[in-house]
Scaffold this motif. Structure first.
Motif, PDB file in Angstrom:
ATOM      1  N   SER A  33       0.845  -1.191   0.000  1.00  0.00           N
ATOM      2  CA  SER A  33       0.000   0.000   0.000  1.00  0.00           C
ATOM      3  C   SER A  33       0.882   1.244   0.000  1.00  0.00           C
ATOM      4  O   SER A  33       1.818   1.360   0.793  1.00  0.00           O
ATOM      5  N   VAL A  34       0.549   2.182  -0.897  1.00  0.00           N
ATOM      6  CA  VAL A  34       1.266   3.456  -0.981  1.00  0.00           C
ATOM      7  C   VAL A  34       0.230   4.573  -0.972  1.00  0.00           C
ATOM      8  O   VAL A  34      -0.657   4.601  -1.830  1.00  0.00           O
ATOM      9  N   ILE A  35       0.328   5.470  -0.009  1.00  0.00           N
ATOM     10  CA  ILE A  35      -0.542   6.642   0.044  1.00  0.00           C
ATOM     11  C   ILE A  35       0.231   7.802  -0.565  1.00  0.00           C
ATOM     12  O   ILE A  35       1.331   8.132  -0.120  1.00  0.00           O
ATOM     13  N   VAL A  36      -0.350   8.433  -1.590  1.00  0.00           N
ATOM     14  CA  VAL A  36       0.322   9.512  -2.319  1.00  0.00           C
ATOM     15  C   VAL A  36      -0.352  10.837  -1.990  1.00  0.00           C
ATOM     16  O   VAL A  36      -1.564  10.988  -2.144  1.00  0.00           O
ATOM     17  N   TYR A  37       0.452  11.792  -1.527  1.00  0.00           N
ATOM     18  CA  TYR A  37      -0.018  13.145  -1.240  1.00  0.00           C
ATOM     19  C   TYR A  37       0.707  14.122  -2.146  1.00  0.00           C
ATOM     20  O   TYR A  37       1.935  14.099  -2.222  1.00  0.00           O
ATOM     21  N   GLY A  38      -0.046  14.997  -2.795  1.00  0.00           N
ATOM     22  CA  GLY A  38       0.578  16.106  -3.492  1.00  0.00           C
ATOM     23  C   GLY A  38       0.689  15.930  -4.983  1.00  0.00           C
ATOM     24  O   GLY A  38       0.175  14.974  -5.581  1.00  0.00           O
ATOM     25  N   ASP A  39       1.388  16.870  -5.597  1.00  0.00           N
ATOM     26  CA  ASP A  39       1.575  16.957  -7.040  1.00  0.00           C
ATOM     27  C   ASP A  39       2.669  15.999  -7.471  1.00  0.00           C
ATOM     28  O   ASP A  39       3.829  16.154  -7.082  1.00  0.00           O
ATOM     29  N   GLN A  40       2.315  15.012  -8.287  1.00  0.00           N
ATOM     30  CA  GLN A  40       3.290  13.993  -8.684  1.00  0.00           C
ATOM     31  C   GLN A  40       4.339  14.508  -9.660  1.00  0.00           C
ATOM     32  O   GLN A  40       5.265  13.778 -10.007  1.00  0.00           O
ATOM     33  N   ASP A  41       4.226  15.765 -10.086  1.00  0.00           N
ATOM     34  CA  ASP A  41       5.282  16.371 -10.889  1.00  0.00           C
ATOM     35  C   ASP A  41       6.426  16.897 -10.024  1.00  0.00           C
ATOM     36  O   ASP A  41       7.497  17.233 -10.540  1.00  0.00           O
TER      37      ASP A  41
END
Length: 348
Positions: A33-41
């Protein structure tokens, strides 16, 4: 959980945790499991928690600190990786599945980076998570920009830790997440100042941690504990690390001496140590403000900064005059970071 028949998947229905999106990435050693926060750029910051924790119980205090959150989320897209089966709402892992080694867990991180098409990343880990990320940096040096390690492990377990782990393993196997096991974990994470006593109640952060520990599946925690208990000593390889490393450790942490040992074995041109007084292992939860100013100066060396409207750090217990001159020197802000030993007072 979404179907895992493909190589990597994202949940069909977005799971949102305070603005983050959960991805389930299938790896050669099981789903992660990976929780992603924010702009992936933006540049990537990868986090990895300690035993029986996930991003909510290990990094929430740091990211709920407005100044630290501004610094990190302004500069990074954050990828919170959970140890297998430690994510919120995780089901019990099948007992017939092989227990992953620490090498397997480090390899999982590489697969996560490849899934998101990330290049070199900044890494932040706590205790066992710091060990996994250090091992990852040693195996895949070109994929790590820098390490921010909190009360890190680097040696094989001592006899004392081995005995403590043996007791916790038996408790997990026979009794699950029982009260005694939670006491072992609370002592691992926190200082006596926040654990409370007969006359002083537990702090809110300890009570919140207890509630979150209730959600852990005992078999999943046991498997991560077994992996960490079998870890090899990384000491001989630490000198080969060329990425800059910032180490925080609470002076009441049971891993205090191991963190100091790690600092002495790292290349002194690229490493720095910050000791936090009256604090346990989990500085990210117990004294997150103590991390702010050292992180600001550390990240300045990468051309990263905090927006000017938040530069005053009014809530931080630190000021530049509290930081050793070595950390503020021009050399430390460039390619080389001098070794320091900074004592930070516990101001609240």
């Amino acid at each position: 959980m979404a179907d895992l028949s493909g190589e990597s998947v994202c949940l069909d229905v977005e799971t949102i945790y305070l603005g983050g999106k959960e991805h389930i990435v299938r790896t050669g050693h099981g789903p992660v499991s990976v929780i992603v926060y924010g702009d992936q750029d933006k540049p990537a910051l990868v986090t990895y928690p300690d035993l029986a924790l996930n991003h909510m119980s290990c990094f929430q205090g740091l990211f709920f600190c407005p100044e630290a959150a501004t610094l990190l989320l302004h500069n990074f897209c954050v990828y919170h990786i959970s140890p297998p089966g430690h994510e919120l709402g995780a089901a019990a892992v099948c007992s017939d599945d092989p227990v992953p080694s620490v090498e397997d867990l480090a390899d999982q991180i590489l697969e996560v980076l490849n899934y998101f098409r990330l290049g070199a990343v900044m890494c932040m880990g706590v205790m066992a998570g710091a060990y996994i990320l250090t091992l990852f940096a040693m195996k895949f040096r070109e994929r790590v920009l820098g390490l921010i390690l909190v009360s890190p492990l680097c040696k094989a377990p001592s006899w004392t830790e081995w005995l403590r782990n043996k007791v916790m393993s038996n408790l997990l196997y026979y009794y699950g997440m029982c009260g005694l096991l939670k006491e072992f974990l609370i002592h691992r994470y926190f200082s006596k100042e926040v654990r409370g006593s007969a006359d002083v109640p537990e702090s809110d952060i300890v009570q919140a941690c207890r509630r979150l520990l209730e959600e852990r599946q005992s078999i999943n925690v046991l498997r991560f504990l077994q992996a960490i208990d079998r870890r090899p000593d990384l000491t001989n390889g630490l000198k080969t690390l060329k990425c800059r490393t910032l180490i925080f450790v609470g002076d009441n942490s049971p891993f205090h001496s191991e963190s100091l040992h790690m600092t002495t074995k790292l290349d002194t041109r690229y490493s720095a140590l910050v000791e936090v007084q009256s604090c346990g292992s989990m500085v990210t939860e117990e004294q997150p403000h103590a991390m702010l100013v050292p992180m600001e100066y550390f990240l300045t060396g990468y051309g990263l900064y905090r927006p000017s409207q938040f530069s005053g750090s009014p809530r931080s217990p630190l000021s530049p005059s509290c930081i050793a001159p070595e950390l503020l020197s021009p050399e430390s802000m460039g390619l080389k970071l001098k070794p320091i030993k900074t004592r930070l007072s516990s101001q609240r």
